[in-house]
Design a protein around this motif. Structure first.
Motif, PDB file in Angstrom:
ATOM      1  N   ARG A 130     102.793 125.370 124.153  1.00  0.00           N
ATOM      2  CA  ARG A 130     103.824 124.333 123.977  1.00  0.00           C
ATOM      3  C   ARG A 130     103.638 123.232 125.003  1.00  0.00           C
ATOM      4  NH1 ARG A 130     106.202 129.250 123.642  1.00  0.00           N
ATOM      5  NH2 ARG A 130     106.835 129.863 121.573  1.00  0.00           N
ATOM      6  N   LYS A 131     103.421 123.673 126.246  1.00  0.00           N
ATOM      7  CA  LYS A 131     103.203 122.712 127.319  1.00  0.00           C
ATOM      8  C   LYS A 131     101.944 121.893 127.006  1.00  0.00           C
ATOM      9  CE  LYS A 131     105.018 122.278 131.561  1.00  0.00           C
ATOM     10  NZ  LYS A 131     106.392 121.829 131.765  1.00  0.00           N
TER      11      LYS A 131
ATOM     12  N   HIS B 213     115.082 118.594 124.076  1.00  0.00           N
ATOM     13  CA  HIS B 213     114.390 119.432 123.093  1.00  0.00           C
ATOM     14  C   HIS B 213     112.993 119.759 123.598  1.00  0.00           C
ATOM     15  CE1 HIS B 213     116.724 119.826 119.318  1.00  0.00           C
ATOM     16  NE2 HIS B 213     117.412 118.848 119.860  1.00  0.00           N
ATOM     17  N   TYR B 214     112.312 118.729 124.068  1.00  0.00           N
ATOM     18  CA  TYR B 214     110.960 118.933 124.570  1.00  0.00           C
ATOM     19  C   TYR B 214     110.978 119.858 125.777  1.00  0.00           C
ATOM     20  CZ  TYR B 214     108.502 115.605 121.645  1.00  0.00           C
ATOM     21  OH  TYR B 214     107.915 114.988 120.600  1.00  0.00           O
TER      22      TYR B 214
ATOM     23  N   PHE C 230      99.749 128.444 127.538  1.00  0.00           N
ATOM     24  CA  PHE C 230     101.015 127.722 127.399  1.00  0.00           C
ATOM     25  C   PHE C 230     100.830 126.662 126.322  1.00  0.00           C
ATOM     26  CE2 PHE C 230     103.452 128.401 131.610  1.00  0.00           C
ATOM     27  CZ  PHE C 230     103.189 129.742 131.549  1.00  0.00           C
TER      28      PHE C 230
ATOM     29  N   LEU D  83     109.667 127.482 126.881  1.00  0.00           N
ATOM     30  CA  LEU D  83     109.460 128.748 126.187  1.00  0.00           C
ATOM     31  C   LEU D  83     108.136 129.395 126.581  1.00  0.00           C
ATOM     32  CD1 LEU D  83     110.779 128.058 122.609  1.00  0.00           C
ATOM     33  CD2 LEU D  83     111.795 129.413 124.405  1.00  0.00           C
ATOM     34  N   ASP D  84     107.174 128.562 126.934  1.00  0.00           N
ATOM     35  CA  ASP D  84     105.890 129.089 127.392  1.00  0.00           C
ATOM     36  C   ASP D  84     106.106 130.009 128.584  1.00  0.00           C
ATOM     37  OD1 ASP D  84     104.030 127.986 125.660  1.00  0.00           O
ATOM     38  OD2 ASP D  84     104.045 126.064 126.699  1.00  0.00           O
ATOM     39  N   VAL D  85     106.912 129.493 129.501  1.00  0.00           N
ATOM     40  CA  VAL D  85     107.168 130.251 130.718  1.00  0.00           C
ATOM     41  C   VAL D  85     107.954 131.510 130.385  1.00  0.00           C
ATOM     42  CG1 VAL D  85     108.096 130.118 133.022  1.00  0.00           C
ATOM     43  CG2 VAL D  85     107.180 128.072 131.957  1.00  0.00           C
TER      44      VAL D  85
ATOM     45  N   MET E 233     101.502 132.545 135.130  1.00  0.00           N
ATOM     46  CA  MET E 233     102.648 131.990 135.847  1.00  0.00           C
ATOM     47  C   MET E 233     102.189 131.210 137.072  1.00  0.00           C
ATOM     48  SD  MET E 233     105.351 132.271 134.356  1.00  0.00           S
ATOM     49  CE  MET E 233     106.258 131.529 135.684  1.00  0.00           C
TER      50      MET E 233
ATOM     51  N   VAL F 274     111.894 118.180 117.184  1.00  0.00           N
ATOM     52  CA  VAL F 274     110.606 117.898 117.811  1.00  0.00           C
ATOM     53  C   VAL F 274     109.534 117.711 116.742  1.00  0.00           C
ATOM     54  CG1 VAL F 274     108.895 118.846 119.358  1.00  0.00           C
ATOM     55  CG2 VAL F 274     111.305 119.199 119.849  1.00  0.00           C
TER      56      VAL F 274
ATOM     57  N   VAL G  83     113.163 122.141 126.685  1.00  0.00           N
ATOM     58  CA  VAL G  83     113.460 123.533 126.366  1.00  0.00           C
ATOM     59  C   VAL G  83     112.280 124.149 125.612  1.00  0.00           C
ATOM     60  CG1 VAL G  83     115.010 125.054 125.112  1.00  0.00           C
ATOM     61  CG2 VAL G  83     115.924 123.085 126.322  1.00  0.00           C
ATOM     62  N   HIS G  84     111.718 123.355 124.738  1.00  0.00           N
ATOM     63  CA  HIS G  84     110.596 123.863 123.955  1.00  0.00           C
ATOM     64  C   HIS G  84     109.449 124.280 124.865  1.00  0.00           C
ATOM     65  CE1 HIS G  84     107.002 123.199 121.275  1.00  0.00           C
ATOM     66  NE2 HIS G  84     107.676 124.116 120.630  1.00  0.00           N
ATOM     67  N   THR G  85     109.114 123.422 125.818  1.00  0.00           N
ATOM     68  CA  THR G  85     107.979 123.751 126.678  1.00  0.00           C
ATOM     69  C   THR G  85     108.335 124.899 127.622  1.00  0.00           C
ATOM     70  OG1 THR G  85     108.681 121.943 128.081  1.00  0.00           O
ATOM     71  CG2 THR G  85     106.849 121.506 126.633  1.00  0.00           C
TER      72      THR G  85
ATOM     73  N   ILE H 284     117.820 130.473 121.820  1.00  0.00           N
ATOM     74  CA  ILE H 284     116.576 130.485 121.034  1.00  0.00           C
ATOM     75  C   ILE H 284     116.359 131.871 120.464  1.00  0.00           C
ATOM     76  CG2 ILE H 284     114.072 130.260 121.220  1.00  0.00           C
ATOM     77  CD1 ILE H 284     115.424 128.219 123.626  1.00  0.00           C
TER      78      ILE H 284
ATOM     79  N   ASN I  91     111.510 132.345 118.444  1.00  0.00           N
ATOM     80  CA  ASN I  91     111.300 131.107 119.182  1.00  0.00           C
ATOM     81  C   ASN I  91     111.644 129.846 118.406  1.00  0.00           C
ATOM     82  OD1 ASN I  91     110.588 132.279 121.549  1.00  0.00           O
ATOM     83  ND2 ASN I  91     108.403 132.315 121.068  1.00  0.00           N
ATOM     84  N   TYR I  92     112.688 129.922 117.632  1.00  0.00           N
ATOM     85  CA  TYR I  92     113.200 128.669 117.085  1.00  0.00           C
ATOM     86  C   TYR I  92     114.651 128.556 117.515  1.00  0.00           C
ATOM     87  CZ  TYR I  92     115.236 131.617 113.452  1.00  0.00           C
ATOM     88  OH  TYR I  92     115.936 132.573 112.789  1.00  0.00           O
ATOM     89  N   PRO I  93     115.143 127.348 117.634  1.00  0.00           N
ATOM     90  CA  PRO I  93     116.469 127.190 118.232  1.00  0.00           C
ATOM     91  C   PRO I  93     117.593 127.638 117.308  1.00  0.00           C
ATOM     92  CG  PRO I  93     115.594 125.079 117.567  1.00  0.00           C
ATOM     93  CD  PRO I  93     114.533 126.080 117.278  1.00  0.00           C
TER      94      PRO I  93
ATOM     95  N   LEU J 187     116.296 114.288 122.518  1.00  0.00           N
ATOM     96  CA  LEU J 187     114.932 114.727 122.224  1.00  0.00           C
ATOM     97  C   LEU J 187     114.217 115.192 123.488  1.00  0.00           C
ATOM     98  CD1 LEU J 187     113.194 114.887 119.692  1.00  0.00           C
ATOM     99  CD2 LEU J 187     112.143 112.752 120.404  1.00  0.00           C
TER     100      LEU J 187
ATOM    101  N   ILE K  62     121.382 124.277 120.261  1.00  0.00           N
ATOM    102  CA  ILE K  62     120.938 123.464 121.389  1.00  0.00           C
ATOM    103  C   ILE K  62     121.894 122.295 121.531  1.00  0.00           C
ATOM    104  CG2 ILE K  62     119.193 122.266 119.982  1.00  0.00           C
ATOM    105  CD1 ILE K  62     117.542 122.189 122.694  1.00  0.00           C
TER     106      ILE K  62
ATOM    107  N   PHE L  17     102.669 119.406 124.543  1.00  0.00           N
ATOM    108  CA  PHE L  17     103.471 118.335 125.121  1.00  0.00           C
ATOM    109  C   PHE L  17     102.575 117.300 125.811  1.00  0.00           C
ATOM    110  CE2 PHE L  17     105.723 116.522 128.737  1.00  0.00           C
ATOM    111  CZ  PHE L  17     106.850 116.030 128.110  1.00  0.00           C
TER     112      PHE L  17
ATOM    113  N   ARG M 223     112.360 127.398 109.858  1.00  0.00           N
ATOM    114  CA  ARG M 223     112.864 127.713 111.180  1.00  0.00           C
ATOM    115  C   ARG M 223     111.903 127.164 112.206  1.00  0.00           C
ATOM    116  NH1 ARG M 223     115.152 133.754 109.985  1.00  0.00           N
ATOM    117  NH2 ARG M 223     117.113 133.002 109.180  1.00  0.00           N
ATOM    118  N   GLY M 224     112.377 126.297 112.989  1.00  0.00           N
ATOM    119  CA  GLY M 224     111.497 125.725 114.003  1.00  0.00           C
ATOM    120  C   GLY M 224     112.247 124.650 114.745  1.00  0.00           C
ATOM    121  N   TRP M 225     111.507 123.999 115.574  1.00  0.00           N
ATOM    122  CA  TRP M 225     112.104 122.934 116.361  1.00  0.00           C
ATOM    123  C   TRP M 225     112.085 121.668 115.533  1.00  0.00           C
ATOM    124  CZ3 TRP M 225     114.198 123.463 121.234  1.00  0.00           C
ATOM    125  CH2 TRP M 225     114.134 124.753 121.753  1.00  0.00           C
TER     126      TRP M 225
END
Lengths: 1147, 139
Positions: free
Chosen positions: A402-403, B29-30, A400, B36-38, A362, A459, B32-34, B8, B12-14, B26, B17, A406, A454-456
């Motif tokens: 996902r980050k 989407h990005y 992280f 999720l890490d936090v 964090m 994205v 919210v997706h990122t 979510i 971890n899939y939506p 989009l 949204i 990104f 199931r997923g984004w």
């Protein structure tokens, strides 16, 4: 200072920076070979001390970064190693000159430098020089490492002397102000004598000494110096340097706490020597303490010793939490200076690495978040890419993903930003691939088969689109086709209709250049892209293997089948076996396919796309048997419902065939879809046995095909149906052409027939044939034709029973057996007349004129070729539909006694139910012409039948049948006998058709009794002459002898009988005159007596008559009514009537 | 006030949204997706705490230039993520909290529907209108 080094970590603070550079023309390969060897010397234990020196090598270092060397000494280039190629002595001075130029570049900060010369031999090379090393070639240079170690040691000596020099500066001497490049102009004209200024100088110098100590491997010393520096600088608000001092403190603490290192790559590089490093650290600590314990070492520093540092020795090193706090503080101080952006950024990166080791994601993310916002000067595109990649890596480091993904994607996009003249699509693609795990996307379509995706989706779809685009721009159409197919296959549920259209359009345009295959695509970096079969285009819901059509279905010979079953298990039933067999059966289907014959598999498919889907080259994938698949092309309408598709193929060998899946070509992409991978497919087994080839038989007939198909109860299917219309009693020949249309010779043929249950009673053989003639043409080679003839004979009821009975009961005369004198009476009584009188009777013929149908199945069992050897045969059925139209009817039957007791008249009312003129003829050539719907009576004189002479039904039959059946049978046999005697035929001249008519069904017991020869045979002899229906002549006045003779043919004894002779005269007008006492006199008694007659015995009685007048007389011999005669049937006592003509006595 | 609301699933899939500026979906989407890490990080850190003391509200996940991302996680590990405009300073932590609570209640209603398959996308109209009300309040 503008170029950040993103790879920095806290440990780098203790390293010496050495730049290794080529001079002149040195091939990259050779340079890096040497560079690597030099790099391997990354840490050195300095002799006769326990300190360890760490070296950081760079082959490229911007000189402006070097200018920050005073600020943080690890940024200072202290060593230079130059590598050069020199072939001849002539070039040598030139080369040496270049080396000097290079030295000038970092000149101010260099402690020492070396030149490695390769290729030069001879005089010059032999001169011993400290700063130049000569090697004959790149291969022959074993001493490089040694030279580097020596070089490092010389660096250490300089470093150590500098450290001691700085540390022992006399307090009275003026301490120079160290400053960073951008500060220089700020201090112009500042009062150098102020306390403030002095403190600043002291603080900065302390910090500098700390740096040097750290580099020289004196960790604890450096901590002390840093602490003092922090105190000094804090008091004068010199924030930039305060930050640096804090950072130094942090670095030293990190080095102390984490000997394993925090930098990912550098840590890994050091790993082989990590045990050494740890050891060194362990050894180092007691040494450091020694230094601390010796207060003299501190006091000799000359700078006012800060006693607090000594007291709080434990405090010297920061705790892990404090490290982060101090980093935060340092970064906040750096943040105050716009020009220190790079320093701030690097500090952030270092802090993040530390936090990653501490697993405090964090906080690390906060540092990173901060780093994102640090605004450096206008970055070049390349730097941007680097920055985003590093951010992504760091995010990855703290988990992280996902980050990380990104930022990696941002970096990828940066690679191909429109402002870049030469977009790096390859790099972009590579980076994009690396983002896949971050978006939980694998490129293996099998991962998507389980359940719903199931997923984004939004994205992931974006990423896939980008992959497609990047791979296309990379000039790898196969790759883009693969990605696009993947997108279509896995994201189908999430694509809008418009997107579906767009995606398929672009897929089609790509595949026109490079069709999609089922091959694995391997990328240069080792990643493999599995093939993407389009299992959803179309979606298959059900797979059914179809049996062969009934006519081609192979069947096992019964005997062999039984044998098989018996060998399988000795038990009739066992639950264990049944269970295991059930499982087996779930995969295996219990019908067979035949080698060489087209087999079918039915798929239920539907099209999920909003437009018409063209599926080409759809075929089966099988294993186990050589199989020739015949691909099909289909076009499914938009959003179709379930749609049956039949895929066909021909097995070429025998064995067990397993249908594994199917292949398609959709939008130019080849797909092999395996059933195992398809979700939600229903299949009724996929394994079938293929048996050896059998011949194929085709049947052609002379009769027209019938639209009416038979529905046989047994479930057999009938391949051909023929129909024919016949009149009742007609016979027709059916010629069947048997053609072998298969590839194997037809060797065996068996023909059976089955008449489908019908209510109609059928007389005679309906179907009859002779197989021998056909079999003579066998074996039938492929393509050959044989003929086979079947006779169809329809003989149904020609009347109905009730009708006959009714007529008989009201026609008393015929039954009573009264002696009607008319010998041949033909009553012409047209039906039309009788119809109004007796409507129910009239309706009956109309009713029975209804067309009746007969149905039969001809079964052809045939076999041949290898299949025959295996014991298989095929069954072909021919359905026969016969419509029977009524021809003639016998509306009633009766008998009339003929003049002779041995004969009788059979009266048949014949009704023509056809619409044509019909001629009926009986045994004799009497012909009766009947117009349409006309009824006429026909009398046929027949000899009475002696049924007793027929052989009784065979004993074996009698065993099974009860008496009633026996009786029926006997009656039938009698009917047949009568019929054959009668031989009634009809003819329709206008249609040229002929046929038989049968009275079999009409004859009941009553009539049979009449036409039967009575078992008691009565003979009347007049004057010794047997008299029967003829006129016996006699003379008036002469007595004539009358003899009644009885022959008993019945199996029982009869009699005794009493007979009375009653003479009478027939006036031919219905009046019988019995009053003849005056005309006839009896000689003797008019009553005769007969004794009992034994079976097959004979008896006779005699009498005489005397006629007194001439005339025609009849003698009626009457039985006395006594009890014995009552037991016997009336017809048994049918005596011939005697007609005597008395003539004038001869003159 | 919220510009994007997301639900979510545990995996971890939506599940749901929705964002207000539809044209830039989009981006959210990005975002919210990122985030999720936090969320993951916070949840795993929280895992050590006692279950009944667990705070469902995760607070600010991370700020971006224009937006603030808040998180909330239910006991069944279903996450709610809300993106609010950072220019809207009127929004206090308490208000965000109450918004999440509203969202949670509405989500519970959705789950109570016997015709809803847990794990499917939320298509409830009641839930949708509730989210709309949360978004419209400011816009």
């Amino acid at each position: 200072m503008s170029v950040p080094d993103y790879m920095q970590c806290a440990e780098d603070h203790q390293t010496l920076l050495v730049v290794v550079q080529p001079v002149g023309v040195v091939s990259e390969e050779n340079f890096f070979r040497i560079y690597k060897r030099i790099c391997s010397v990354s840490q050195i234990s300095v002799r006769d001390s326990q300190r360890v020196l760490y070296i950081r090598y760079r082959h490229h270092y911007p000189p402006e970064n070097n200018e920050w060397g005073d600020f943080q000494t690890h940024r200072k280039v202290v060593g230079l190693v130059t590598i050069t190629d020199c072939c001849s002595a002539k070039e040598w001075p030139q080369t040496f000159e270049k080396f000097h130029v290079q030295k000038e570049l970092y000149g101010a900060t260099l402690y020492d430098s070396r030149l490695f010369v390769f290729g030069l031999q001879g005089e010059i090379a032999e001169q011993p020089r400290t700063d130049v090393a000569f090697y004959p070639s790149y291969e022959d240079c074993q001493t490089v490492e040694k030279r580097v170690e020596d070089f490092i040691e010389s660096l250490f000596i300089v470093l150590e002397s500098k450290r001691l020099d700085r540390a022992t500066d006399k307090s009275g001497d003026k301490i120079p102000l160290l400053c960073v490049p951008f500060e220089k102009k700020d201090f112009v004209g500042l009062d150098t004598d102020s306390r403030h200024y002095k403190k600043r100088c002291q603080g900065r110098m302390r910090k500098h000494v700390g740096d040097l100590c750290l580099q020289a491997g004196m960790l604890q010393d450096s901590l002390v110096h840093y602490h003092m520096s922090v105190e000094l600088l804090r008091s004068v608000n010199d924030f930039l340097w305060l930050g640096a001092a804090l950072e130094g403190l942090c670095s030293a603490s990190v080095i102390y706490h984490y000997p394993g290192g925090t930098g990912g790559k550098t840590g890994a590089r050091r790993f082989p020597g990590s045990s050494l490093a740890a050891e060194a650290a362990n050894r180092h600590r007691p040494g450091a303490q020694e230094v601390l314990i010796d207060p003299g070492a501190l006091t000799t520093n000359g700078i006012n010793p800060d006693t607090s540092a000594e007291i709080g020795r434990a405090k010297n090193c920061l705790s892990p939490e404090d490290i982060i706090d101090k980093y935060k503080e340092a970064i906040s101080y750096y943040g105050k200076y716009k020009n220190a952006g790079v320093i701030e950024l690097e500090a952030c990166v270092k802090a993040v690495r530390v936090l990653a080791v501490q697993r405090r994601s964090m906080e690390a993310s906060e540092f990173l978040q901060n780093a994102v916002y640090i605004n450096l000067r206008q970055l070049s595109e390349e730097e941007k890419i680097q920055r985003y990649s590093v951010l992504s890596e760091l995010y990855e480091l703290i988990g992280f993903r996902r980050k990380s993904a990104f930022f990696k994607r941002v970096a990828a996009m940066q690679c191909v930003a429109p402002s870049i003249p030469e977009p790096g699509w390859r790099a972009c693609y590579k980076l994009l691939l690396e983002t896949l795990p971050g978006y939980s996307l694998s490129l293996d379509p099998n991962d998507f088969n389980k359940g719903t995706h199931r997923g984004w989706a939004a994205v992931q779809m974006r990423l896939l689109h980008e992959l497609v685009y990047a791979s296309r721009r990379m000039g790898n159409p196969a790759l883009s086709v693969r990605h696009l197919s993947f997108l279509l296959q896995t994201m189908l549920d999430f694509l809008s209709d418009q997107e579906k259209k767009d995606v398929t359009q672009s897929l089609e345009s790509y595949t026109s250049k490079c069709p999609g295959t089922m091959e694995l695509i391997t990328l240069p970096d080792g990643l493999t892209l599995p093939p993407v079969p389009f299992t959803k285009l179309p979606i298959v819901r059900r797979v059914n293997l179809l049996n062969l059509p009934a006519s081609l279905r192979p069947q096992k010979m019964k005997s062999l089948l039984a044998q098989n079953a018996s060998t399988k298990s000795p038990f009739i039933y066992s639950p264990i076996i049944a269970h295991s067999r059930g499982e087996e059966r779930s995969k295996k289907i219990d019908f067979q396919w035949v080698q060489g014959d087209v087999c079918e598999v039915q798929l239920m498919v539907y099209n999920p796309m909003p437009f018409e889907l063209r599926v080409e080259n759809m075929g089966l994938l099988v294993s186990g048997v050589e199989f020739e698949s015949l691909p099909a092309a289909l076009s499914l309408p938009a959003e179709s419902g379930l749609y049956p598709v039949t895929l066909v193929g021909v097995p070429q060998t025998t064995g067990m065939i397993t249908v594994n899946g199917y292949h398609t070509t959709v939008f130019g992409v080849f797909s092999d879809c395996l059933l195992d991978n398809l979700p939600g497919v229903k299949t009724g087994g996929s394994t079938v046995e293929v048996i050896p080839a059998l011949p194929r038989l085709q049947i052609g007939t002379s009769l027209p095909r019938s639209a009416h198909s038979l529905q046989p109860p047994s479930g057999d299917e009938i391949s051909t149906n023929v129909s024919v219309q016949l009149y009742n009693g007609e016979t027709q020949q059916l010629v069947i052409k048997l053609e072998n249309i298969g590839m194997e010779p037809l060797e065996k043929l068996e023909v059976t027939s089955k008449i489908l249950t019908t209510k109609e009673k059928l007389y005679g053989d309906f179907l009859s044939w002779k197989l021998e003639e056909t079999l003579a043409q066998f074996p039938l080679q492929p393509g050959k034709v044989a003929t086979f003839t079947v006779n169809i004979k329809v003989k149904l009821e020609f009347s109905c029973q009730e009708n006959v009975l009714q007529d008989l009961s009201d026609d008393g005369i015929s039954v009573s057996g009264f002696p009607l004198c008319s010998p041949f009476r033909q009553v012409v009584r047209p039906r039309v007349e009788s119809k109004p009188v007796n409507p129910p009777e009239g309706s009956k013929p109309g009713d029975s004129s209804h067309v009746k149908t007969l149905e039969a199945i001809l079964n052809f069992k045939y076999s041949g070729g290898p299949g025959h050897v295996e014991g298989y045969y095929r069954n072909l059925s021919l359905g026969l539909h016969v419509e029977v139209e009524p021809s003639v009817f016998f509306t009633r039957v009766s008998t009339l006694p003929a003049t002779s007791t041995r004969q009788c008249h059979l009266l048949l009312d014949v009704f023509n139910s056809t619409e044509h003129e019909l001629i009926v003829s009986a045994r004799s050539n009497e012909e009766l012409i009947l117009h349409a719907s006309e009824c006429q009576r026909m009398a046929i004189q027949v000899d009475k039948f002696n049924f007793e002479s027929f052989p009784e039904s065979p004993g074996e039959k009698g065993q099974f049948a009860n008496s009633k059946q026996l009786e029926e049978e006997r009656q039938e046999a009698r009917g047949l006998e009568i019929n054959s005697k009668l031989d009634i035929r009809w003819r329709i001249p206008s249609l040229q058709r002929t046929g038989e008519a049968s009275v079999e069904g009409l004859l009941n017991q009553l009539i049979l009794d009449h036409v039967q020869l009575a078992p008691l045979q009565w003979d009347v002899l007049v004057d010794g002459q047997p008299c029967d229906s003829e006129v016996a002549a006699c003379r008036v006045g002469d007595p004539i002898r009358l003899e009644v003779r009885l022959t008993n043919r019945s199996p029982r004894s009869v009699g005794p009988f009493a007979l009375t002779v009653v003479p009478f005269q027939d006036h031919q007008n219905g009046v019988h005159n019995y009053d003849l006492h005056g005309a006839i006199s009896f000689v003797g008694s008019s009553t005769f007596y007969l004794d009992a007659v034994q079976p097959s015995g004979q008896a006779a009685c005699l009498g005489a008559l005397l006629f007194l007048y001439t005339g025609d007389f009849f003698l009626h011999i009457r039985f006395h009514e006594d009890s014995t005669s009552k037991e016997l049937p009336q017809s048994w006592f049918c005596l011939p009537s005697v007609h005597v003509r008395a003539l004038e006595a001869q003159a | 006030m919220a510009v994007c609301v997301a639900v979510i699933a545990k995996e971890n899939y939506p599940l749901y949204i929705r964002s207000v500026p539809m044209e830039n979906e989009l981006k959210f989407h990005y975002m919210v997706h990122t985030s999720l890490d936090v969320v993951d990080e916070k949840v795993s850190a929280m895992g050590k705490a006692l279950v009944d003391q667990r705070e469902l509200y995760l607070g600010l996940l991370y700020p971006t230039e224009d937006y603030k991302v808040y998180g909330y996680v239910t006991n069944s590990k279903v996450k709610f993520v809300m993106v609010v405009d950072s220019s809207n300073t009127a929004l206090r932590d308490n208000e965000i909290r109450s918004m999440f609570r509203k969202l949670h209640n509405s989500y519970t209603d959705v789950m109570c529907n016997p015709f809803y398959n847990p794990g499917d996308r939320i298509q409830s109209r009641a839930f949708d209108s509730m989210v709309t009300s949360m978004m419209i309040q400011v816009c």
